[in-house]
Design a protein around this motif. Sequence first.
Motif, mmCIF file in Angstrom:
data_model
loop_
_atom_site.group_PDB
_atom_site.id
_atom_site.type_symbol
_atom_site.label_atom_id
_atom_site.label_comp_id
_atom_site.label_asym_id
_atom_site.label_seq_id
_atom_site.Cartn_x
_atom_site.Cartn_y
_atom_site.Cartn_z
ATOM 1 N N PRO A 1 3.012 -2.015 2.619
ATOM 2 C CA PRO A 1 3.589 -2.768 1.513
ATOM 3 C C PRO A 1 3.744 -4.240 1.882
ATOM 4 O O PRO A 1 3.829 -4.586 3.055
ATOM 5 C CB PRO A 1 4.955 -2.121 1.327
ATOM 6 C CG PRO A 1 5.320 -1.596 2.669
ATOM 7 C CD PRO A 1 4.014 -1.172 3.275
ATOM 8 N N THR A 2 3.847 -5.054 0.861
ATOM 9 C CA THR A 2 4.123 -6.466 1.106
ATOM 10 C C THR A 2 5.568 -6.577 1.593
ATOM 11 O O THR A 2 6.379 -5.670 1.360
ATOM 12 C CB THR A 2 3.973 -7.293 -0.190
ATOM 13 O OG1 THR A 2 4.968 -6.851 -1.120
ATOM 14 C CG2 THR A 2 2.582 -7.160 -0.784
ATOM 15 N N PRO A 3 5.914 -7.668 2.265
ATOM 16 C CA PRO A 3 7.301 -7.822 2.730
ATOM 17 C C PRO A 3 8.309 -7.739 1.578
ATOM 18 O O PRO A 3 9.376 -7.143 1.714
ATOM 19 C CB PRO A 3 7.312 -9.210 3.375
ATOM 20 C CG PRO A 3 5.904 -9.444 3.803
ATOM 21 C CD PRO A 3 5.053 -8.753 2.776
ATOM 22 N N HIS A 115 4.085 -15.076 -3.881
ATOM 23 C CA HIS A 115 3.068 -14.040 -3.720
ATOM 24 C C HIS A 115 1.742 -14.565 -3.195
ATOM 25 O O HIS A 115 0.747 -13.854 -3.243
ATOM 26 C CB HIS A 115 2.866 -13.307 -5.047
ATOM 27 C CG HIS A 115 4.061 -12.481 -5.411
ATOM 28 N ND1 HIS A 115 5.122 -13.014 -6.105
ATOM 29 C CD2 HIS A 115 4.383 -11.203 -5.152
ATOM 30 C CE1 HIS A 115 6.026 -12.083 -6.261
ATOM 31 N NE2 HIS A 115 5.617 -10.973 -5.697
#
Length: 116
Positions: A1-3, A115
């Motif tokens: 996952p992204t942070p 993002h």
Amino acid sequence: PTPMMAKSLLYNLVNHGIDEGKANSDLFEEVFKSEHGLVRIFQVKNVSQESKAWLADPANRKCDAPGSWYCEGQYPPAKPIQDLLKKRVSFSQLEDFNKKGKKKDEYYEAYMKAHR
């Protein structure tokens, strides 16, 4: 996952006990998990008695008619909840070309910056 995703409540509840997701055990307790894990229910822990009393009072319900089954949701007046609600940005489509105003552009720029 992204942070950013790894920090989200939803990600951590969905992945609790799976992968690297972990729900805060001081705030949430898993009370039901279906056989294949497609349905999971968490109980919110440590809800203040003041909030419970406020929610139980019928005078605090906004219903479309007295005694109606349809009532809009409201949050209790507790300071931590109200402080959090002041920071929220209501959902709207970024592609809503009918919406005018600088706030939309500022939000879009901040979102895109976070993002990249």
